[in-house]
Design an enzyme around this catalytic site. Structure first.
Site, PDB file in Angstrom:
ATOM      1  N   ASP A  57     -10.037  -3.981-104.762  1.00 29.90           N
ATOM      2  CA  ASP A  57      -9.836  -2.549-104.858  1.00 29.90           C
ATOM      3  C   ASP A  57      -8.461  -2.328-105.513  1.00 29.90           C
ATOM      4  OD1 ASP A  57     -10.794   0.176-102.623  1.00 29.90           O
ATOM      5  OD2 ASP A  57     -10.063   0.172-104.678  1.00 29.90           O
TER       6      ASP A  57
HETATM    7  C1  GLC Z   1      -9.939   3.592-105.129  1.00 32.42           C
HETATM    8  C2  GLC Z   1     -11.061   3.418-104.125  1.00 32.42           C
HETATM    9  C3  GLC Z   1     -12.283   2.767-104.708  1.00 32.42           C
HETATM   10  C4  GLC Z   1     -12.410   3.147-106.170  1.00 32.42           C
HETATM   11  C5  GLC Z   1     -11.263   2.496-106.903  1.00 32.42           C
HETATM   12  C6  GLC Z   1     -11.253   2.847-108.390  1.00 32.42           C
HETATM   13  O1  GLC Z   1      -8.705   3.383-104.493  1.00 32.42           O
HETATM   14  O2  GLC Z   1     -10.765   2.774-102.894  1.00 32.42           O
HETATM   15  O3  GLC Z   1     -13.398   3.198-103.923  1.00 32.42           O
HETATM   16  O4  GLC Z   1     -13.649   2.691-106.690  1.00 32.42           O
HETATM   17  O5  GLC Z   1     -10.009   2.840-106.332  1.00 32.42           O
HETATM   18  O6  GLC Z   1     -11.039   4.201-108.557  1.00 32.42           O
END
Ligand code: GLC
Length: 725
Positions: free
Chosen positions: A260
């Site tokens: 993430d």
């Molecule tokens: C965010 C979220 C994730 C998302 C990613 C890209 O922090 O936790 O769900 O897909 O970053 O935006």
């Protein structure tokens, strides 16, 4: 699992043998651009610095970047463009928690297919969805993105989303790679506070939190996103048990894992890495293949390999996984589009039809006293009141990256379309859901007085749910409860429609209202869907995918709980504080609120009534490895044709460990005309009854089971059967 040409592995090996270490680390690096792709980034693409972008510019930017990667870099390895297509790209569907209330896997698959079609046309190859976190805590803002509290329902719906995104083949036009997230346990954040610590015993992890991810991997999900949370002391983005033992060794997953956002280097504040270099080593060894946004892989792993501290094979394995998905997507072979639509097309008729149907099926009828609903289309005048009656951005909900407010049909617009503007009086009453000013109340009361029925649109702005947006209180924000009291003075039929990203607590409002519809954040076509339901074009059929507490103090509260040694008795109702009555009984209850939820999992009313009779279990027992069927007759005993979502639950009465008082094991949507009766049959196998025992082994144990077929998790016809050795 989908079938792929064998030569992909040959092509991977050939490519890998020609890549430099820097090029390999480039493939393992994803950059969030947030706008056009600059000349510097284009130069970095030529040098193989990046394997992926998210939030990268316009479709034309992405085409140009891909052309550079394919034609001007040394090895011509294509980029993979990711995007948060969470509940729609340009056409926005209900938030996933709302979609889950439809209990309609096929329609959810269709919606994901529309999203994939729209996103792929804009040069997106990969969505960071479905989010398959189980949560039992509506304080958590990201409950809006989940498919509810139950692993069986979330598994069925999550797998349907994967099939919708990925189609029959990843390289087919209109297909994009799914990314199941956030692996794993993120929804168990203590206190419902986002990014907070999670403690999940392995048995619970396997029986509940891992289930939907396993179902999605079995459905062919191409990628997985590792989560932010500290899972039992080992952050999920550095957790070899979940990322290697379970995902790779047990499930044989052969796609790739992306972290993430910054979750690799967040292992430094977690306190398991002294710095980004150590974080990179932990994540790589645990099994994170691609690093999202942070740069620890590219900046530290070359030196770590050269110093012999990390085995080059770990890098090669990660790159192999990434290249495998790129090959499966056909990115090496797809021609660069000659031209790209300058302006993305607005939602087409098919997209809007699916969005309206899914929005309608997601709405849950919680109350309908004296058959207040549906209203007659010949009604004289309605008052449309409230801060969510005409709020396109809020109606779309959280995680909307490419949806446009101008595409949204609000309830106000929809009722004006259907009834004519002259028959619709409008007063927002409050500027936003958090507004505390009562300046708009007189106009709201006046609108109610001039109407034959009042439609009051309340709830949460979209900004009050989603990532990093947890709430410690679940009441209607602002002065909304006061607005209800004010408008109720008009003495007209009061229909409350709540749009929110989570279960809210609104017992006083529900008591004041004649009818309550829960619409979640219903997306682009929420208005026409709600209008069709209110005016009886269609009957509500939604069922709650999550338990609604009476008060935040009851959390965690969920239907598939254990019985305890002192289960609350019926008489253990909430004893109002300040009462002279001594608290009675020593059992698991509260003194100041009923132990039961406001609305249980699986609950939802209809404009008709359904009668369940004649439950039949095909055999009083089944041997280990056997199966039996359970059926019941369901009749429409009302006057309106409607859908009912028939639910099957079981209870394992005695286990080697304690077992939930109910577990969903089947559901079926049936449409019945007035007077029509249908037999609904489910098959149960002993495998369906399996759970993880005290040794974390998946077992089915002999013994007696109760089984129910009914309209929700608290009612239904009960039968019994025995599993024998
Ligand atoms: C965010 C979220 C994730 C998302 C990613 C890209 O922090 O936790 O769900 O897909 O970053 O935006």
């Amino acid at each position: 699992m989908m079938a792929y040409p064998a030569n992909i592995e040959q092509r991977i090996n050939d490519l890998l043998s020609r890549m430099t270490l820097e090029e390999k680390l480039g493939q393992m690096s994803q950059h969030s651009v947030g706008g056009p792709i600059s000349a510097q980034l284009k130069d970095e693409i030529r040098k193989g610095r990046w394997g992926s972008f998210l939030n990268a510019g316009s479709p034309a930017d992405r085409v140009e970047a891909q052309r550079i990667a394919l034609k001007e870099s040394r090895l011509g390895i294509p980029l993979i463009f990711g995007r948060d297509v969470i509940h729609g790209y340009r056409t926005i569907f209900p938030i996933p928690l709302g979609q889950a209330a439809s209990w309609d896997p096929e329609l959810i698959r269709q919606a994901a297919r529309v999203a994939a079609r729209e996103a792929s046309a804009a040069g997106i190859h990969w969505t960071f969805a479905p989010m398959l976190d189980i949560t039992r805590d509506p304080r958590w803002g990201r409950i809006a993105e989940t498919l509810g509290e139950d692993p069986y329902l979330a598994s069925a719906l999550g797998a349907a989303m994967v099939r919708g995104f990925q189609g029959d083949s990843l390289d087919a036009p209109g297909s994009i790679a799914a990314c199941v997230k956030h692996y794993v346990g993120y929804g168990a954040a203590e206190g419902g506070r986002d990014y907070n610590t999670t403690w999940i015993p392995e048995r619970l992890l396997r029986d509940v939190y891992l289930q939907p991810f396993h179902a999605a991997i079995r459905a062919g999900a191409a990628t997985v996103m590792s989560a932010f949370n500290d899972l039992n002391g080992v952050p999920a983005s550095g957790n070899p048990f979940t990322l290697r033992q379970v995902l790779r060794n047990e499930w044989k997953f052969d796609g790739f894992v992306v972290s993430d956002w910054n979750s690799v280097i967040e292992m430094v504040p977690h306190g398991v890495a002294a710095g980004p270099r150590e974080a990179a080593l932990i994540a790589l060894r645990a099994g994170v293949d691609m690093e999202m946004v942070s740069r620890s892989y590219y900046e530290h792993l070359k030196q770590a390999v050269e110093s012999g501290e990390v085995d080059q094979k770990l890098i090669d394995d990660a790159v192999r996984n990434i290249l495998r998905v790129k090959f499966r997507l056909g990115l090496f072979d797809k021609p660069i589009p000659e031209k790209v639509a300058a302006e993305e097309a607005p939602p087409d008729a098919e997209a809007l039809a699916v969005a309206k149907k899914l929005a309608a099926e997601s709405v849950v009828l919680l109350k309908n006293a004296n058959r207040t609903l549906p209203l007659s289309k010949t009604i004289g005048r309605v008052a449309v009141i409230g801060p969510l009656a005409d709020s396109p951005v809020d109606q779309m909900g959280c995680w909307v990256m490419d949806g446009k407010a101008s595409d949204v049909r609000t309830p106000l617009a929809a009722f004006r379309d259907v009834l004519g503007a002259a028959r619709v009086a409008y007063a927002p009453g409050l500027k936003t859901s958090r507004d505390t000013s009562r300046a708009g109340f007189p106009a709201a009361l006046e609108a109610a007085r001039r109407a034959d029925a009042v439609l009051l649109f309340l709830g949460e702005e979209q900004i009050l749910s989603g990532e990093a947006h947890s709430r410690a209180f679940l009441d209607l924000p602002g002065a909304q409860e006061a607005l209800v009291e004010e408008v109720a003075k008009a003495g007209k039929p009061l229909i409350v429609v709540i749009m929110a990203g989570r279960p809210l607590t609104f017992e006083k409002v529900a008591a004041r209202a004649d009818a309550v519809l829960y619409a979640w954040h219903p997306g682009t076509m929420g208005g026409p869907a709600i209008a069709d339901l209110v005016l009886g074009v269609e009957s509500p059929s939604g069922k709650l995918p999550v338990t609604f507490p009476r008060t935040v103090g009851q959390i965690p509260i969920y239907y598939n709980h254990m019985n305890t040694g002192r289960p609350p008795s019926e008489k253990a109702l909430g004893i109002p504080t300040g009462t002279p009555v001594d608290p009675q009984g020593f059992d698991s209850k509260y003194l100041d609120v009923d132990f039961t939820p406001a609305y249980p999992f699986g609950y939802g009313l209809s404009y008709t009534t359904f009668e369940y009779t004649n439950l039949r279990v095909s055999s009083p027992s089944m041997p280990m490895g056997g199966k039996l069927t359970v059926s019941a007759d369901v009749a429409n005993t009302g006057t309106v044709e409607a859908d009912e979502i028939v639910q099957l639950y079981v209870r394992d009465l005695v286990g080697s460990v304690t077992r939930p008082v109910r577990e969903l094991k089947g559901f079926r949507r049936v449409r019945l005309k007035p007077g029509e009766k249908r037999t609904v049959e489910f098959e149960l196998t002993t495998a369906d009854l399996a759970f993880h025992n005290a040794e974390n082994k998946l077992v089915t144990e002999p013994g007696v089971f109760h089984v129910w077929i009914g309209p929700d998790s608290t009612r239904g016809l009960r039968g019994e059967f025995r599993v024998t050795e």
